[in-house]
Design an enzyme around this catalytic site. Structure first.
Site, PDB file in Angstrom:
ATOM      1  N   ARG A 180      38.061  22.186  31.341  1.00 47.26           N
ATOM      2  CA  ARG A 180      37.038  21.553  30.477  1.00 47.26           C
ATOM      3  C   ARG A 180      37.054  22.147  29.060  1.00 47.26           C
ATOM      4  O   ARG A 180      35.995  22.352  28.450  1.00 47.26           O
ATOM      5  CB  ARG A 180      35.631  21.710  31.058  1.00 47.26           C
TER       6      ARG A 180
ATOM      7  N   SER B 128      27.374  16.154  34.505  1.00 46.55           N
ATOM      8  CA  SER B 128      27.161  17.542  34.957  1.00 46.55           C
ATOM      9  C   SER B 128      26.703  18.398  33.794  1.00 46.55           C
ATOM     10  O   SER B 128      27.351  18.427  32.746  1.00 46.55           O
ATOM     11  CB  SER B 128      28.457  18.130  35.506  1.00 46.55           C
TER      12      SER B 128
ATOM     13  N   GLU C  33      27.620  22.345  29.830  1.00 48.87           N
ATOM     14  CA  GLU C  33      28.811  21.545  29.539  1.00 48.87           C
ATOM     15  C   GLU C  33      28.608  20.625  28.333  1.00 48.87           C
ATOM     16  O   GLU C  33      29.411  20.649  27.404  1.00 48.87           O
ATOM     17  CB  GLU C  33      29.220  20.760  30.784  1.00 48.87           C
TER      18      GLU C  33
HETATM   19  C1  LIG Z   1      27.294  10.176  34.187  1.00 51.22           C
HETATM   20  C2  LIG Z   1      28.334  11.035  33.513  1.00 51.22           C
HETATM   21  C3  LIG Z   1      29.420  11.493  34.265  1.00 51.22           C
HETATM   22  C4  LIG Z   1      30.390  12.300  33.656  1.00 51.22           C
HETATM   23  N1  LIG Z   1      31.440  12.717  34.421  1.00 51.22           N
HETATM   24  C5  LIG Z   1      32.395  13.503  33.884  1.00 51.22           C
HETATM   25  C6  LIG Z   1      33.494  13.957  34.665  1.00 51.22           C
HETATM   26  O1  LIG Z   1      33.618  13.627  35.846  1.00 51.22           O
HETATM   27  N2  LIG Z   1      34.408  14.767  34.070  1.00 51.22           N
HETATM   28  C7  LIG Z   1      34.318  15.121  32.762  1.00 51.22           C
HETATM   29  O2  LIG Z   1      35.200  15.853  32.283  1.00 51.22           O
HETATM   30  N3  LIG Z   1      33.300  14.688  31.985  1.00 51.22           N
HETATM   31  C8  LIG Z   1      32.338  13.899  32.501  1.00 51.22           C
HETATM   32  N4  LIG Z   1      31.286  13.471  31.735  1.00 51.22           N
HETATM   33  C9  LIG Z   1      31.196  13.897  30.329  1.00 51.22           C
HETATM   34  C10 LIG Z   1      31.718  12.836  29.309  1.00 51.22           C
HETATM   35  O3  LIG Z   1      31.849  11.605  29.907  1.00 51.22           O
HETATM   36  C11 LIG Z   1      33.051  13.263  28.694  1.00 51.22           C
HETATM   37  O4  LIG Z   1      32.955  14.512  28.078  1.00 51.22           O
HETATM   38  C12 LIG Z   1      33.565  12.244  27.667  1.00 51.22           C
HETATM   39  O5  LIG Z   1      34.891  12.568  27.312  1.00 51.22           O
HETATM   40  C13 LIG Z   1      32.700  12.170  26.399  1.00 51.22           C
HETATM   41  O6  LIG Z   1      33.146  11.069  25.632  1.00 51.22           O
HETATM   42  P1  LIG Z   1      32.283  10.507  24.423  1.00 51.22           P
HETATM   43  O7  LIG Z   1      33.099   9.497  23.725  1.00 51.22           O
HETATM   44  O8  LIG Z   1      30.961  10.060  24.910  1.00 51.22           O
HETATM   45  O9  LIG Z   1      32.177  11.822  23.522  1.00 51.22           O
HETATM   46  P2  LIG Z   1      30.924  12.348  22.696  1.00 51.22           P
HETATM   47  O10 LIG Z   1      29.857  12.764  23.656  1.00 51.22           O
HETATM   48  O11 LIG Z   1      30.571  11.372  21.658  1.00 51.22           O
HETATM   49  O12 LIG Z   1      31.552  13.655  22.034  1.00 51.22           O
HETATM   50  C14 LIG Z   1      31.909  14.761  22.830  1.00 51.22           C
HETATM   51  C15 LIG Z   1      32.603  15.810  21.946  1.00 51.22           C
HETATM   52  O13 LIG Z   1      33.836  15.300  21.472  1.00 51.22           O
HETATM   53  C16 LIG Z   1      33.872  15.265  20.044  1.00 51.22           C
HETATM   54  N5  LIG Z   1      34.567  14.022  19.686  1.00 51.22           N
HETATM   55  C17 LIG Z   1      34.300  12.781  20.144  1.00 51.22           C
HETATM   56  N6  LIG Z   1      35.185  11.900  19.646  1.00 51.22           N
HETATM   57  C18 LIG Z   1      36.023  12.604  18.851  1.00 51.22           C
HETATM   58  C19 LIG Z   1      37.161  12.257  18.060  1.00 51.22           C
HETATM   59  N7  LIG Z   1      37.619  10.998  17.979  1.00 51.22           N
HETATM   60  N8  LIG Z   1      37.767  13.240  17.353  1.00 51.22           N
HETATM   61  C20 LIG Z   1      37.350  14.527  17.424  1.00 51.22           C
HETATM   62  N9  LIG Z   1      36.279  14.912  18.158  1.00 51.22           N
HETATM   63  C21 LIG Z   1      35.636  13.958  18.869  1.00 51.22           C
HETATM   64  C22 LIG Z   1      32.404  15.291  19.614  1.00 51.22           C
HETATM   65  O14 LIG Z   1      32.244  15.849  18.326  1.00 51.22           O
HETATM   66  C23 LIG Z   1      31.807  16.172  20.690  1.00 51.22           C
HETATM   67  O15 LIG Z   1      32.094  17.520  20.376  1.00 51.22           O
HETATM   68  C24 LIG Z   1      30.287  12.654  32.287  1.00 51.22           C
HETATM   69  C25 LIG Z   1      29.198  12.173  31.534  1.00 51.22           C
HETATM   70  C26 LIG Z   1      28.231  11.371  32.144  1.00 51.22           C
HETATM   71  C27 LIG Z   1      27.083  10.852  31.319  1.00 51.22           C
END
Ligand SMILES: Cc1cc2nc3c(=O)[nH]c(=O)nc-3n(C[C@H](O)[C@H](O)[C@H](O)COP(=O)(O)OP(=O)(O)OC[C@H]3O[C@@H](n4cnc5c(N)ncnc54)[C@H](O)[C@@H]3O)c2cc1C
Length: 368
Positions: A182, A255, A363
Site C-alpha cells: 500500500r 479500510s 490508510e
Molecule cells: C469501499 C472502498 C473499498 C476500497 N477497497 C480498496 C482495496 O481493496 N484495496 C485498496 O488498495 N484500496 C481500496 N480502497 C481505497 C481506494 O479505492 C484506492 O486508494 C483508490 O486507488 C483511490 O482512487 P481515487 O481516484 O479515489 O484517489 P483519491 O482518493 O482521489 O486520491 C488518493 C491519493 O492519490 C493521489 N492522486 C490521485 N490521483 C492522482 C494522479 N492522477 N496523480 C498523482 N496523484 C494522484 C491523491 O493526491 C491522494 O494522495 C477502497 C476505498 C473504498 C471507498
C-alpha cells in the site's frame, strides 16, 4: 451537483480561459463526505489543460493537490487555500501484443473498475482480483492498490507523469516507483511532485491461477463453476459486495487502517498475553497474523479493532460507526466534521495501543 460561483466575469478576474471553480465544498470530493471549502478547483481532461492549470497556480503562488475520485482522501474542516486539480484524462490504448501478453496504456482519469472490466472482457488476466476497488487508474499506483493477492505493481510497466519539479513530462518505470505494501514513492518521498497522466499495464493471456483466499474459494465451491478470469472477477465482486459498503450510497473510504507490521519480539509478547491470536476463528476470512519472509509479523488490523472491543461500534457522540460486516471500515452516518472523525479514530487507536502497544496507521489520507 457542483457548488460553484464560477461565472465568465470571475474567469476574467482569474485571468484564465480555464473553467476554474471558486469556493467549492470538498465534501463533494471525498467519499467520506467531510471537509471544508477549497479556494479553487479545476477538472482537467488533457495534458495541455493540466500544464495550464499548473502554470496558473504557479503564477498565483498557490499550492496544488491532484485527486482522482476522492475514495482514499478526507479533507480537513479548514479547507484548502490552493488549487485542487481533478484528473479526468481518459484513454485506453493497446501499445503492443504477443502470444502471451498485451500491454495497454490507461488514462489516469479512467474509472479503475471499468478498466478491470474491459481487460477481463479481452480475456486478459492480472488485475481481475482488483475488481470493484473504487477510484481512478491514476491513483492506483499511489498506494499500490491491492486485494486478494494481487496489487497493481505486479502488472504495471510504467507511469507517465507531469513532474512539477522539472516542469516536464516523464516516464517512470515500475522499478523506480518504490512500490511496497500500500505504498509507493508517489505517497512517500515524492508526495505531490508527480501528476500521473497515464499508467501502462502488461496483462497476461495465460490461464488464471486458482484463488488462495478462503471466501473466494468458497464462492467457487458453492457455485460449482469453472475458474476463468471472468468468473474470478464475478467472485471478487460478489464477495466485496457482501462485505463492503458502496461509497456512492454510504459515506466511507474503505479500510481505514492498514495491517501493522511488528517485530518477532513484539509478536512474542502479544502471544503471551493473547495466545488466541494464532488460532483461526470460524467466520474469519483471513488469519489474524502472517509471518513475513524477513521474520517480522503482519497483524490483521480488523482483528486488533475487534479484540479491543469495537465490533460494530456506533458512536453517537461523533456520528461515526464501524461497518458491521467489516470492522476496518469507518462510516460517516451523521458526523458534521472531520474533527469528529478524528475523535472517533482516536478512541480506537488509543485502546488498541493500550492493549497491544501497536500504533494503527490510517490508510486514507487527511488533506491538506
Ligand atoms: C469501499 C472502498 C473499498 C476500497 N477497497 C480498496 C482495496 O481493496 N484495496 C485498496 O488498495 N484500496 C481500496 N480502497 C481505497 C481506494 O479505492 C484506492 O486508494 C483508490 O486507488 C483511490 O482512487 P481515487 O481516484 O479515489 O484517489 P483519491 O482518493 O482521489 O486520491 C488518493 C491519493 O492519490 C493521489 N492522486 C490521485 N490521483 C492522482 C494522479 N492522477 N496523480 C498523482 N496523484 C494522484 C491523491 O493526491 C491522494 O494522495 C477502497 C476505498 C473504498 C471507498
Amino acid at each position: 451537483m457542483q457548488y460553484t460561483i464560477f461565472s465568465p466575469l470571475i474567469n476574467d478576474i482569474l485571468n484564465t480561459s480555464m473553467n476554474i471553480l471558486q469556493g467549492v465544498s470538498l465534501k463533494l470530493y471525498s467519499t467520506m463526505r467531510l471537509g471544508g471549502i477549497t479556494e479553487y478547483l479545476v477538472c482537467v481532461k488533457t495534458r495541455d489543460e493540466l500544464v495550464e492549470a499548473e502554470k496558473w497556480a504557479e503564477s498565483k503562488q498557490l499550492p496544488v493537490i491532484t485527486i482522482g475520485s476522492g475514495s482514499n482522501i478526507i479533507w480537513r474542516d479548514e479547507g484548502y487555500k490552493g488549487l485542487i486539480i481533478v484528473n479526468k484524462i481518459r484513454g485506453f490504448k493497446k501499445l503492443s501484443e504477443d502470444e502471451t501478453s498485451a500491454t495497454y496504456q490507461v488514462g489516469a482519469g479512467e474509472n479503475w473498475d471499468n478498466i478491470v472490466a474491459k481487460t477481463v472482457d479481452l480475456e486478459l488476466q492480472g488485475i481481475e482480483c482488483l475488481s470493484l476497488i473504487p477510484g481512478t487508474a491514476g491513483a492506483a499506483p499511489v498506494q499500490n492498490i491491492g486485494a486478494y493477492g494481487q496489487d497493481v505493481s505486479q502488472t504495471l510497466v510504467s507511469v507517465e507523469a507531469y513532474d512539477r519539479m522539472e516542469a516536464s513530462f516523464v516516464n517512470i518505470a515500475n522499478e523506480q516507483c518504490n512500490f511496497g505494501y500500500r505504498s509507493s514513492r508517489f505517497k512517500t518521498t515524492d508526495k505531490g511532485r508527480f501528476i500521473i497522466c497515464s499508467i501502462t499495464l502488461k496483462l497476461s493471456k495465460l490461464s488464471v491461477a486458482p484463488p488462495k483466499y478462503a471466501d473466494i474459494q468458497a464462492y467457487f465451491h458453492d457455485k460449482n463453476i469453472a475458474l476463468s478470469t471472468s468468473s474470478l472477477r464475478k467472485a471478487v465482486i460478489a464477495v466485496r459486495r457482501r462485505k463492503l459498503p458502496d461509497p456512492s450510497k454510504v459515506a466511507n473510504c474503505g479500510s481505514y487502517f492498514s495491517n501493522p507490521i511488528i517485530s518477532a519480539d513484539h509478536f512474542k509478547k502479544i502471544t503471551k498475553k493473547y495466545p488466541h491470536i494464532k488460532k483461526a476463528r470460524p467466520g474469519w476470512p483471513q488469519p489474524a497474523v502472517w509471518e513475513l519472509p524477513d521474520g517480522q509479523y503482519k497483524v490483521g488490523a480488523g482483528w486488533l479493532v475487534e479484540e479491543a472491543g469495537f465490533s460494530a461500534f456506533r458512536d453517537h457522540a461523533t456520528g461515526m460507526k464501524l461497518w458491521p460486516k467489516q470492522n476496518l471500515v469507518f462510516i460517516n452516518y451523521k458526523a458534521q466534521n472531520t474533527k469528529q472523525l478524528v475523535e472517533f479514530e482516536q478512541k480506537i487507536t488509543d485502546k488498541v495501543y493500550e492493549m497491544f502497544q501497536i500504533n494503527l496507521i490510517r490508510e486514507p489520507e487527511i488533506l491538506p
